[in-house]
Design a protein around this motif. Structure first.
Motif, PDB file in Angstrom:
ATOM      1  N   LYS A 191      82.544  50.320  26.153  1.00  0.00           N
ATOM      2  CA  LYS A 191      83.289  50.408  24.896  1.00  0.00           C
ATOM      3  C   LYS A 191      83.922  49.070  24.541  1.00  0.00           C
ATOM      4  O   LYS A 191      83.898  48.643  23.388  1.00  0.00           O
ATOM      5  CB  LYS A 191      84.366  51.491  24.987  1.00  0.00           C
ATOM      6  N   LEU A 192      84.481  48.399  25.539  1.00  0.00           N
ATOM      7  CA  LEU A 192      85.088  47.085  25.315  1.00  0.00           C
ATOM      8  C   LEU A 192      84.033  46.082  24.858  1.00  0.00           C
ATOM      9  O   LEU A 192      84.266  45.286  23.945  1.00  0.00           O
ATOM     10  CB  LEU A 192      85.774  46.607  26.588  1.00  0.00           C
ATOM     11  N   PHE A 193      82.854  46.147  25.464  1.00  0.00           N
ATOM     12  CA  PHE A 193      81.754  45.264  25.082  1.00  0.00           C
ATOM     13  C   PHE A 193      81.341  45.504  23.631  1.00  0.00           C
ATOM     14  O   PHE A 193      81.151  44.565  22.866  1.00  0.00           O
ATOM     15  CB  PHE A 193      80.568  45.474  26.028  1.00  0.00           C
ATOM     16  N   ILE A 194      81.217  46.746  23.230  1.00  0.00           N
ATOM     17  CA  ILE A 194      80.831  47.093  21.848  1.00  0.00           C
ATOM     18  C   ILE A 194      81.886  46.589  20.872  1.00  0.00           C
ATOM     19  O   ILE A 194      81.559  46.024  19.822  1.00  0.00           O
ATOM     20  CB  ILE A 194      80.621  48.618  21.706  1.00  0.00           C
ATOM     21  N   ILE A 195      83.147  46.755  21.204  1.00  0.00           N
ATOM     22  CA  ILE A 195      84.222  46.305  20.315  1.00  0.00           C
ATOM     23  C   ILE A 195      84.176  44.784  20.155  1.00  0.00           C
ATOM     24  O   ILE A 195      84.300  44.260  19.052  1.00  0.00           O
ATOM     25  CB  ILE A 195      85.594  46.776  20.838  1.00  0.00           C
ATOM     26  N   LEU A 196      83.980  44.073  21.261  1.00  0.00           N
ATOM     27  CA  LEU A 196      83.913  42.611  21.192  1.00  0.00           C
ATOM     28  C   LEU A 196      82.710  42.142  20.373  1.00  0.00           C
ATOM     29  O   LEU A 196      82.809  41.181  19.610  1.00  0.00           O
ATOM     30  CB  LEU A 196      83.861  42.017  22.594  1.00  0.00           C
ATOM     31  N   VAL A 224      69.233  41.126  30.529  1.00  0.00           N
ATOM     32  CA  VAL A 224      68.342  41.548  31.620  1.00  0.00           C
ATOM     33  C   VAL A 224      69.159  42.087  32.786  1.00  0.00           C
ATOM     34  O   VAL A 224      68.810  43.118  33.377  1.00  0.00           O
ATOM     35  CB  VAL A 224      67.443  40.370  32.065  1.00  0.00           C
ATOM     36  N   LEU A 225      70.252  41.421  33.121  1.00  0.00           N
ATOM     37  CA  LEU A 225      71.104  41.905  34.216  1.00  0.00           C
ATOM     38  C   LEU A 225      71.734  43.257  33.873  1.00  0.00           C
ATOM     39  O   LEU A 225      71.867  44.119  34.745  1.00  0.00           O
ATOM     40  CB  LEU A 225      72.179  40.877  34.536  1.00  0.00           C
ATOM     41  N   LEU A 226      72.104  43.447  32.624  1.00  0.00           N
ATOM     42  CA  LEU A 226      72.662  44.731  32.203  1.00  0.00           C
ATOM     43  C   LEU A 226      71.622  45.832  32.327  1.00  0.00           C
ATOM     44  O   LEU A 226      71.914  46.921  32.829  1.00  0.00           O
ATOM     45  CB  LEU A 226      73.194  44.633  30.769  1.00  0.00           C
ATOM     46  N   VAL A 227      70.402  45.561  31.882  1.00  0.00           N
ATOM     47  CA  VAL A 227      69.322  46.550  31.990  1.00  0.00           C
ATOM     48  C   VAL A 227      69.036  46.851  33.461  1.00  0.00           C
ATOM     49  O   VAL A 227      68.845  48.012  33.847  1.00  0.00           O
ATOM     50  CB  VAL A 227      68.058  46.056  31.256  1.00  0.00           C
ATOM     51  N   TYR A 228      69.030  45.813  34.297  1.00  0.00           N
ATOM     52  CA  TYR A 228      68.806  46.007  35.727  1.00  0.00           C
ATOM     53  C   TYR A 228      69.893  46.893  36.332  1.00  0.00           C
ATOM     54  O   TYR A 228      69.610  47.793  37.130  1.00  0.00           O
ATOM     55  CB  TYR A 228      68.762  44.648  36.427  1.00  0.00           C
ATOM     56  N   MET A 229      71.154  46.660  35.938  1.00  0.00           N
ATOM     57  CA  MET A 229      72.249  47.477  36.441  1.00  0.00           C
ATOM     58  C   MET A 229      72.080  48.933  36.001  1.00  0.00           C
ATOM     59  O   MET A 229      72.286  49.856  36.785  1.00  0.00           O
ATOM     60  CB  MET A 229      73.586  46.928  35.946  1.00  0.00           C
TER      61      MET A 229
END
Length: 168
Positions: free
Chosen positions: A8-13, A98-103
């Motif tokens: 949520k914080l990422f989307i807001i930023l 890519v790191l986010l998708v991997y996570m």
């Protein structure tokens, strides 16, 4: 902080970054002049950044001061490559994606990665205690997959080098 809160914080930023209107200079060349305060002005340092040709990058043309006031000014013509900056930023964002998708893939494959056992404090992992059961099962699955892969590679080597056959 949980994964949902972080997301949520990422989307807001991201939304704030897209919606903000920033006035910036995107030219590859610029003239930057820095002058100390003149005797008849009361502000500290005067700085101006303007897009001009290198031969016009002088204190008299940029700061509109007398030659006597320009003696202590410093004007520099600067070149920068905005394409390189854009490529580096895009590369870093792609790497983060890519790191986010991997996570996310790791969490989907083994959701127990995020959970901690309520009866075991976290510090036991660092004191040499046995790993948690969920982590151990995940590591066992990875180890068995690695053994299968090594067995297949060994079989392929035997077929190619000893029997001169290719696997189908």
């Amino acid at each position: 902080m949980g994964l949902q809160t972080t997301f949520k914080l990422f989307i807001i930023l991201v939304l704030l970054g897209i919606s903000s209107n920033v006035k910036a200079q995107f030219e590859d060349v610029r003239c930057k002049c820095v002058c100390p305060p003149s005797f008849h002005s009361n502000h500290t340092v005067d700085v101006k950044v303007v897009n001009v040709e290198p031969e016009d990058c002088t204190c008299v043309n940029i700061m509109h001061r007398d030659i006597t006031d320009c003696a202590s000014c410093e004007c520099k013509h600067e070149n920068r490559n905005t394409i390189t900056i854009e490529v580096v930023v895009i590369f870093i964002l792609a790497l983060l994606g890519v790191l986010l998708v991997y996570m996310i893939v790791l969490i989907i494959n083994d959701p127990s990665i995020l959970k901690t056992a309520p009866d075991q404090p976290q510090f036991h992992l660092y004191q040499g205690a046995r790993p948690k059961e969920s982590t151990a099962s995940y590591l066992e699955r990875m180890e068995s997959a690695q053994k299968r892969w090594k067995r297949q590679v060994k079989e392929q080597r035997q077929n190619i080098y000893q029997r001169h056959n290719l696997l189908s």
